[in-house]
Every structure is written in structure tokens, then in C-alpha cells.
Design a protein around this motif. Structure first.
Motif, mmCIF file in Angstrom:
data_model
loop_
_atom_site.group_PDB
_atom_site.id
_atom_site.type_symbol
_atom_site.label_atom_id
_atom_site.label_comp_id
_atom_site.label_asym_id
_atom_site.label_seq_id
_atom_site.Cartn_x
_atom_site.Cartn_y
_atom_site.Cartn_z
ATOM 1 N N ALA A 345 -4.854 19.500 -21.677
ATOM 2 C CA ALA A 345 -3.694 19.568 -20.777
ATOM 3 C C ALA A 345 -3.453 21.010 -20.332
ATOM 4 C CB ALA A 345 -2.463 19.015 -21.478
ATOM 5 N N ASP A 346 -3.556 21.915 -21.300
ATOM 6 C CA ASP A 346 -3.385 23.347 -21.007
ATOM 7 C C ASP A 346 -4.352 23.798 -19.918
ATOM 8 O OD1 ASP A 346 -1.443 24.526 -22.420
ATOM 9 O OD2 ASP A 346 -2.758 25.546 -23.864
ATOM 10 N N GLN A 347 -5.596 23.393 -20.112
ATOM 11 C CA GLN A 347 -6.660 23.788 -19.189
ATOM 12 C C GLN A 347 -6.404 23.206 -17.790
ATOM 13 O OE1 GLN A 347 -10.360 22.849 -21.084
ATOM 14 N NE2 GLN A 347 -11.594 23.734 -19.425
ATOM 15 N N LEU A 348 -5.969 21.957 -17.753
ATOM 16 C CA LEU A 348 -5.702 21.325 -16.458
ATOM 17 C C LEU A 348 -4.510 21.990 -15.763
ATOM 18 C CD1 LEU A 348 -6.143 17.494 -17.201
ATOM 19 C CD2 LEU A 348 -7.811 19.072 -16.235
ATOM 20 N N ARG A 349 -3.487 22.309 -16.543
ATOM 21 C CA ARG A 349 -2.292 22.924 -15.933
ATOM 22 C C ARG A 349 -2.621 24.292 -15.367
ATOM 23 N NH1 ARG A 349 0.579 21.084 -20.826
ATOM 24 N NH2 ARG A 349 1.382 19.017 -20.313
ATOM 25 N N LEU A 350 -3.494 25.001 -16.087
ATOM 26 C CA LEU A 350 -3.890 26.330 -15.623
ATOM 27 C C LEU A 350 -4.730 26.221 -14.347
ATOM 28 C CD1 LEU A 350 -3.463 29.161 -16.890
ATOM 29 C CD2 LEU A 350 -5.820 29.018 -17.710
ATOM 30 N N GLY A 351 -5.650 25.261 -14.336
ATOM 31 C CA GLY A 351 -6.557 25.128 -13.190
ATOM 32 C C GLY A 351 -5.903 24.430 -12.001
ATOM 33 N N LEU A 352 -4.872 23.645 -12.241
ATOM 34 C CA LEU A 352 -4.268 22.850 -11.159
ATOM 35 C C LEU A 352 -2.755 23.044 -11.159
ATOM 36 C CD1 LEU A 352 -6.309 19.656 -12.015
ATOM 37 C CD2 LEU A 352 -6.583 20.951 -9.911
ATOM 38 N N PRO A 353 -2.302 24.259 -10.859
ATOM 39 C CA PRO A 353 -0.853 24.473 -10.912
ATOM 40 C C PRO A 353 -0.156 23.548 -9.910
ATOM 41 C CG PRO A 353 -2.020 26.487 -10.237
ATOM 42 C CD PRO A 353 -3.041 25.421 -10.385
ATOM 43 N N GLY A 354 0.992 23.047 -10.292
ATOM 44 C CA GLY A 354 1.709 22.149 -9.382
ATOM 45 C C GLY A 354 1.502 20.691 -9.738
ATOM 46 N N LEU A 355 0.374 20.411 -10.402
ATOM 47 C CA LEU A 355 0.129 19.025 -10.793
ATOM 48 C C LEU A 355 0.942 18.731 -12.054
ATOM 49 C CD1 LEU A 355 -1.816 17.190 -9.278
ATOM 50 C CD2 LEU A 355 -3.380 17.388 -11.191
ATOM 51 N N ARG A 356 1.578 17.586 -12.079
ATOM 52 C CA ARG A 356 2.441 17.276 -13.232
ATOM 53 C C ARG A 356 1.646 16.471 -14.251
ATOM 54 N NH1 ARG A 356 6.676 14.252 -9.792
ATOM 55 N NH2 ARG A 356 4.700 13.575 -8.940
ATOM 56 N N ILE A 357 1.454 17.074 -15.402
ATOM 57 C CA ILE A 357 0.568 16.485 -16.409
ATOM 58 C C ILE A 357 1.376 16.128 -17.647
ATOM 59 C CG2 ILE A 357 -1.415 16.969 -17.897
ATOM 60 C CD1 ILE A 357 -2.223 18.922 -15.468
ATOM 61 N N ARG A 358 1.395 14.869 -17.986
ATOM 62 C CA ARG A 358 2.199 14.406 -19.122
ATOM 63 C C ARG A 358 1.261 13.881 -20.204
ATOM 64 N NH1 ARG A 358 7.137 10.325 -17.958
ATOM 65 N NH2 ARG A 358 8.152 12.244 -17.304
ATOM 66 N N ILE A 359 1.499 14.319 -21.462
ATOM 67 C CA ILE A 359 0.684 13.818 -22.573
ATOM 68 C C ILE A 359 1.434 12.674 -23.239
ATOM 69 C CG2 ILE A 359 -0.384 14.365 -24.800
ATOM 70 C CD1 ILE A 359 -0.775 17.080 -24.046
ATOM 71 N N HIS A 360 0.715 11.625 -23.541
ATOM 72 C CA HIS A 360 1.336 10.512 -24.240
ATOM 73 C C HIS A 360 1.814 10.980 -25.612
ATOM 74 C CE1 HIS A 360 2.140 6.408 -25.363
ATOM 75 N NE2 HIS A 360 1.651 6.715 -26.554
ATOM 76 N N ALA A 361 3.011 10.570 -25.977
ATOM 77 C CA ALA A 361 3.513 10.906 -27.309
ATOM 78 C C ALA A 361 3.903 9.616 -28.006
ATOM 79 C CB ALA A 361 4.722 11.831 -27.193
ATOM 80 N N GLY A 362 3.693 9.564 -29.308
ATOM 81 C CA GLY A 362 4.169 8.400 -30.069
ATOM 82 C C GLY A 362 3.089 7.401 -30.432
ATOM 83 N N GLY A 363 1.831 7.726 -30.219
ATOM 84 C CA GLY A 363 0.728 6.865 -30.666
ATOM 85 C C GLY A 363 0.667 5.538 -29.923
ATOM 86 N N GLY A 364 0.038 4.552 -30.576
ATOM 87 C CA GLY A 364 -0.061 3.223 -29.977
ATOM 88 C C GLY A 364 -1.457 2.943 -29.436
ATOM 89 N N LYS A 365 -1.683 1.656 -29.107
ATOM 90 C CA LYS A 365 -2.999 1.233 -28.613
ATOM 91 C C LYS A 365 -3.232 1.741 -27.189
ATOM 92 C CE LYS A 365 -3.933 -2.800 -31.348
ATOM 93 N NZ LYS A 365 -2.672 -3.381 -31.874
ATOM 94 N N LEU A 366 -4.517 1.771 -26.821
ATOM 95 C CA LEU A 366 -4.859 2.236 -25.472
ATOM 96 C C LEU A 366 -4.121 1.411 -24.412
ATOM 97 C CD1 LEU A 366 -6.485 3.943 -23.496
ATOM 98 C CD2 LEU A 366 -8.341 2.292 -23.671
#
Ligand code: HAM
Length: 431
Positions: A345-366
Motif C-alpha cells: 500500500a505504501d509503495q502504491l500511495r507513493l507511486g500513485l499520489p491521489g489514488l485512494r487506497i484502503r487496506i482491508h482490516a479485520g480478517g475474514g474470507k476472501l
């Protein structure tokens, strides 16, 4: 006073940013002003007999008994600040401000008790070129938002202070014998603010005004020349306008030019932006005579208009994707992979500023993570599993298209999205 919830706030942010870019493009400089001022600033500046001062201000007493007011508008505070900091005398200034204003009005669509203005003010310029600059700047707002076909400019001149005094007297002389035929609000204004009667929406009062003395007949030569030049410049720049001799504005400080941008696409609250020249205000507030002009735009209304004109668009990866809370949703297959996912996510945010990147939190199945990804509005899911981790890659799936899942390095993903963003931004800008 209303809450602006995330979906509308996204649109709000986009609209405001576009407008601020235009103000900066005219080299207006930002100024931050307090929300509270002493009450007297507004009663003197805006005018004792205006609706704002008479019945719309939120007044409160400070602990030491001083009467303070939540600002109902920005111009008086702006004059106070520039004068207090010695920025007006022998200088010119072009400034803008943005923020909430407060008026105790009857709320309805487009009219709120806390509303948000963006205002621009220019000090030290006498000529109509600055009036036109302000009008052109507001014209550029509508163009930048693609709503130029939904707005109309109305202009008028109120003449000098002396013009207004003479006209006021003539109007009172004319209306006093007809007193009994006036509506209640106009009758009250006859004593304290007769020129505002011209603003009345009551048909019977408007009928009475047909034969009333006309403000244009009282305008002095200097003011006529100013207005003539203004019109010449608007024609030169091909800005369509309607001259409206009934346009008097609700604040007392105006002299010479006044203007409003109106829309018919929003129902009753159609005034998007209003302003004009106020050559007497600095002196009235204790400074040396300083010519000035400005406008304020009601952002709540402009955002409503933007939403009404543009069907919500899904332009992935651009600021225009109002329907979505995120652009990219990263699914994390096991808790142990969280750190790796956060690196990606860090790498994507750095390379693509402005893009909103959300990481899933809380586990669970795919499956449940993908559901969340879909609900977020993201156009892309990035899957981080053991297999991907071992190859320093990620799996990507475009959620709104029938394409196959691909395995890519984060670097290659950045390149892929950059190329798509160029294409979608071009769509958003209409290029
Ligand atoms: P105003 O016409 O009172 O002018 O307000 C400017 C704009 O603020 C209006 O055209 C409208 O879009 C918005 N507005 C006013 N009241 C409300 C409300 N209750 N709810 C939502 N929007 C509202 C002024 O305030 C002057 N200070 C403009 C100016 C600046 N003149 C010279 N410089």
C-alpha cells in the motif's frame, strides 16, 4: 445547521479545489479570518437596517460582557483584518477567503443557517477593470465546473453614496402616500431601508413600483461612466449579462457596480454568487477612503448545482469518482501478511499520489473481503496471499470489468494504473 456526509463531502472537496485553483490563477492571496467578531463590526459594516443585522445574526456575550457575533459574511471581517495589520494604506490587495458563515434564516434546500462561502476582495483599485476581473473570475468558476449553461449574470449600478441618498428621498416621497398598499415588510423598510423595497417579491408592491422614480435617473455622471466602461469590457470579453435595475443586494455597503450570478436549476435559492463595489466601507470602519470590490459565492449551492447538472460519474482513479469511497481495495489473505500488504500500500500511495487506497482490516474470507471491496466502490482489488508474497507480486482484479485476474509486481501495477489514469483524466477534463 447541517452535516455534510462523506458522499457529499467528496463532491464538495472536488468543487472547492477547482474554485480555489482559479482564485490562485488570478494571483489572489488566501487570508484566514476569525469566525467571531465584535457585533459592532457588522451592525456598522453590513448596515443596521439590513435583514442580516436586524434579525439574522447569532450574537453572544463573551465572559467580559462584550457582544460578539458569529460572522454572517466575510467582507467586513476582511476589511477589519487588512486595516488592523496596516495592509490597506497606500497599497493594493487582492485576497480570498473560504469558510462557514452563519445567518439565522428559515432553512430550506440551498439555504442553511451555517453555510460556506468562498469570497474574493480587491482593495485600492478604482477602475471598472477590477470589477470585470472579479466577474471574469466567477465566470471561470462556472466553466471549470461545466455549469456555464446553467448560470446567468445580472448587473446594475447603485451610483455613489450621494446618488443613493437622493434616490432614497425621492422613493420615500413617492411611496409615502401609497403606504396603505405596501406589503408589511416593505412598509417597515420605508422607514429604515427604502431602496430594499425594489427587491420585494410581492406582485402588488412590484406593480406600485412601476411608476416610482427610477434609480438610473439619479445616477451621477462619474458612476455612469464607470458602469459604461464595465459594460464595454463585458462585451469585449463576450460575457453575457442582463441589466437588472431592481438588483440592489441585501447589504448596505455597495456603491456603483453590483452583480449576481443566478441559476434556475435549483428552485427558490438560485443566487450562487453576489458582489460588487463598496468604496465607502473601509472609511466607514475607521480607515482612510479606499476603493474596493469583491464577491462571495455560496459553496453549498454551487455543490448542489454541480450535482444537479452532472450525473454522478464513475471515472476510476480520478477525483471525479464521487460514488466511491476508495479506488483500490487491498485484500489480505492471512493476518500474517498484513505487514507485507501495508508495504505494498505504501509503495502504491507513493507511486500513485491521489489514488485512494484502503487496506482491508479485520480478517475474514476472501469472498467477504471482496464484498467489502465492492461496497467501497473501488475499481480495483489487490489480493495479497502467500503465493503472491513469495514472488514479491500481487494479484489484481478490476472489479467493474470482465477481465481476468493478473499477477503483477507492485511496480508494474503502478505503471498500468498510471496509463489508465492518463486516459480517464482526459475523459474527466473533456480533452
Ligand atoms: P451575500 O449575497 O449575502 O453577499 O452572500 C453571497 C452568497 O452566499 C449568496 O449568493 C449565496 O450563494 C450564499 N448564501 C447567502 N446566504 C446563504 C444561506 N443562508 N445558505 C446558503 N447560502 C447562502 C455577501 O455575503 C457579501 N459579503 C458578498 C461580497 C463580497 N460583496 C463584496 N464582497
Amino acid at each position: 445547521m447541517r452535516d455534510v456526509l462523506p458522499e457529499q463531502a467528496r463532491q464538495w472537496h472536488y468543487v472547492e479545489n477547482r474554485l480555489l485553483k482559479i482564485l490562485l490563477g488570478y494571483a489572489y492571496e488566501e487570508i484566514h479570518l476569525p469566525l467571531l467578531e465584535v457585533t459592532e463590526l457588522f451592525s456598522r459594516g453590513v448596515g443596521e437596517a439590513t435583514d442580516i443585522v436586524e434579525k439574522e445574526m447569532y450574537n453572544l456575550a463573551s465572559r467580559d460582557g462584550e457582544s460578539l457575533t458569529l460572522r454572517p459574511e466575510g467582507t467586513a471581517g476582511c476589511v477589519r483584518a487588512l486595516q488592523q495589520h496596516g495592509l490597506l494604506f497606500n497599497q493594493t490587495q487582492r485576497v480570498f477567503y473560504a469558510g462557514p458563515m452563519f445567518r439565522y434564516e428559515r432553512p430550506q434546500k440551498g439555504r442553511y443557517r451555517q453555510f460556506y462561502q468562498i469570497g474574493a476582495e480587491a482593495f485600492g483599485f478604482t477602475g471598472p477593470d477590477v470589477d470585470v476581473e472579479l466577474i471574469l473570475m466567477s465566470r471561470d468558476f462556472w466553466r471549470a465546473l461545466g455549469v456555464e449553461d446553467h448560470v446567468k449574470l445580472e448587473i446594475n449600478t447603485l451610483g455613489s453614496g450621494a446618488t443613493r441618498a437622493a434616490y432614497r428621498e425621492a422613493l420615500v416621497d413617492y411611496l409615502t402616500p401609497l403606504k396603505n398598499e405596501l406589503d408589511e415588510a416593505s412598509l417597515r423598510r420605508l422607514d429604515n431601508n427604502p431602496i430594499r423595497i425594489l427587491d420585494s417579491k410581492v406582485p402588488a408592491t412590484q406593480a406600485l413600483l412601476n411608476d416610482a422614480p427610477k434609480l438610473p435617473d439619479f445616477i451621477d455622471a462619474e458612476s455612469k461612466a464607470h458602469y459604461g466602461e464595465l459594460i464595454g469590457l463585458l462585451d469585449e470579453f463576450e460575457v453575457p449579462y442582463r441589466e437588472n435595475p431592481g438588483l440592489v443586494r441585501g447589504l448596505d455597503y455597495y456603491t456603483h457596480t453590483v452583480f449576481e450570478w443566478i441559476t434556475t436549476s435549483l428552485g427558490a435559492q438560485g443566487t450562487l454568487c453576489g458582489g460588487g463595489r463598496y468604496n465607502g466601507l473601509v472609511e466607514l470602519l475607521g480607515g482612510r477612503p479606499t476603493p474596493a470590490a469583491g464577491f462571495s459565492l455560496g459553496l453549498d449551492r454551487v455543490v448542489l448545482l454541480y450535482g444537479a447538472v452532472h450525473v454522478p460519474q464513475r471515472l476510476e482513479g480520478t477525483e471525479c469518482d464521487f460514488a466511491a469511497a476508495a479506488d483500490v481495495y487491498i485484500c489480505v489473505m492471512t493476518p500474517a501478511l498484513m505487514v507485507w500488504a501495508m508495504r505494498v500500500a505504501d509503495q502504491l500511495r507513493l507511486g500513485l499520489p491521489g489514488l485512494r487506497i484502503r487496506i482491508h482490516a479485520g480478517g475474514g474470507k476472501l469472498k467477504s473481503q471482496l464484498k467489502r471491496a465492492d461496497a467501497s466502490g473501488a475499481f480495483l482489488a489487490v489480493l495479497v496471499g502467500e503465493q503472491e508474497r513469495s514472488k514479491s507480486q500481487v494479484s489484481v482484479k478490476f472489479l467493474r470489468e470482465e477481465t481476468l485476474q493478473q499477477l503483477l509486481s507492485p511496480e508494474a501495477l503502478i505503471e498500468l494504473l498510471k496509463n489508465r489514469a492518463i486516459a480517464t483524466t482526459a475523459v474527466a477534463d473533456g480533452t
